[in-house]
Design an enzyme around this catalytic site. Structure first.
Site, PDB file in Angstrom:
ATOM      1  N   HIS A  62      -0.734   8.805  -8.419  1.00 40.44           N
ATOM      2  CA  HIS A  62       0.083   7.981  -7.276  1.00 40.44           C
ATOM      3  C   HIS A  62       0.479   8.933  -6.442  1.00 40.44           C
ATOM      4  CE1 HIS A  62      -0.524   3.831  -7.854  1.00 40.44           C
ATOM      5  NE2 HIS A  62      -0.939   4.102  -9.114  1.00 40.44           N
ATOM      6  N   SER A  79      -3.378   3.050  -0.325  1.00 40.32           N
ATOM      7  CA  SER A  79      -1.778   3.634  -0.397  1.00 40.32           C
ATOM      8  C   SER A  79      -1.367   3.582   0.937  1.00 40.32           C
ATOM      9  CB  SER A  79      -1.729   4.936  -0.971  1.00 40.32           C
ATOM     10  OG  SER A  79      -1.944   4.885  -2.480  1.00 40.32           O
ATOM     11  N   ALA A  81      -1.851   1.651   3.554  1.00 38.50           N
ATOM     12  CA  ALA A  81      -1.593   0.458   4.046  1.00 38.50           C
ATOM     13  C   ALA A  81      -0.320  -0.001   3.453  1.00 38.50           C
ATOM     14  CB  ALA A  81      -2.697  -0.268   3.899  1.00 38.50           C
ATOM     15  N   GLU A  82      -0.390   0.268   2.208  1.00 37.53           N
ATOM     16  CA  GLU A  82       0.751  -0.309   1.511  1.00 37.53           C
ATOM     17  C   GLU A  82       2.092   0.503   1.890  1.00 37.53           C
ATOM     18  OE1 GLU A  82      -2.010  -1.071  -2.519  1.00 37.53           O
ATOM     19  OE2 GLU A  82      -0.570   0.649  -2.249  1.00 37.53           O
ATOM     20  N   GLN A  83       2.205   1.575   1.949  1.00 33.79           N
ATOM     21  CA  GLN A  83       3.218   2.310   2.557  1.00 33.79           C
ATOM     22  C   GLN A  83       3.729   2.054   3.806  1.00 33.79           C
ATOM     23  OE1 GLN A  83       3.873   6.438   1.500  1.00 33.79           O
ATOM     24  NE2 GLN A  83       2.758   6.310  -0.394  1.00 33.79           N
ATOM     25  N   PHE A 114       7.565   8.304  -8.261  1.00 31.58           N
ATOM     26  CA  PHE A 114       8.178   6.783  -8.331  1.00 31.58           C
ATOM     27  C   PHE A 114       7.133   6.051  -7.756  1.00 31.58           C
ATOM     28  CE2 PHE A 114      10.433   3.671  -6.041  1.00 31.58           C
ATOM     29  CZ  PHE A 114      11.267   3.200  -7.083  1.00 31.58           C
ATOM     30  N   VAL A 118       5.138  -1.948  -3.157  1.00 28.68           N
ATOM     31  CA  VAL A 118       6.058  -2.052  -1.995  1.00 28.68           C
ATOM     32  C   VAL A 118       5.608  -3.354  -1.031  1.00 28.68           C
ATOM     33  CG1 VAL A 118       6.184   0.418  -1.827  1.00 28.68           C
ATOM     34  CG2 VAL A 118       4.332  -0.899  -0.592  1.00 28.68           C
TER      35      VAL A 118
END
Length: 167
Positions: A62, A79, A81-83, A114, A118
């Protein structure tokens, strides 16, 4: 392409850069049908049955939140899009510096980035979780991070297989 190859091609990225999870989940998923819930269950069972070292490798796959890969534009589409959904692509210089410091401290303590699902969170929610979780023991945080990976997988599958809100 075999059914197994098709399945791995389609679901191999659900667990970040870890197609082996989909490979190991195929038989169970094929027997249960391709709903978000059944695929999620099969993937999570394969992930939980893996050795601690294999699960750690998934965690390490990750990216840091708002980290170097994000800045360089090298995140996976999921990732990115999620962030972005949490505003991590629009941080002020001060906020970015805070994320960088938290990422560094967390990775130094636990040996992996971490990880948090999200979706639905704000950058402030994420910072609060960072600050709360950094006090966890290594064992607690490994389990928490694994659970977050599974939650991320659930959300990704819901977008891939719409209509199955029970996943």
């Amino acid at each position: 392409m075999s059914d197994r190859e098709t399945f791995v091609d389609r679901f191999g990225g659900v667990f970040e850069h870890s197609p082996w999870v989909a490979e190991r989940a195929y038989d169970r998923a094929a027997a249960c049908g391709l709903t978000a819930g059944s695929v999620h269950s099969a993937l999570c069972n394969a992930f939980r049955a893996a050795s601690p070292a294999e699960r750690l490798a998934v965690l390490k796959a990750h990216p840091d939140l708002a980290g170097k890969l994000a800045i360089a534009g090298k995140l996976t589409a999921d990732s990115r899009a999620e962030q972005a959904s949490a505003g991590l692509d629009r941080l002020s210089p001060e906020e970015h510096q805070r994320f960088t410091a938290l990422n560094k401290a967390y990775t130094k303590k636990f040996g992996f980035p971490f990880i948090i699902a999200v979706k639905g969170l704000t950058k402030d929610d994420i910072i609060a979780a960072f600050e709360r979780r950094i006090d966890n023991s290594a064992e607690e945080e490994f389990e928490t991070a694994c659970a977050q990976v599974e939650q991320i997988a659930r959300l990704r599958l819901r977008s891939m297989l719409p209509g199955d809100e029970n996943a």
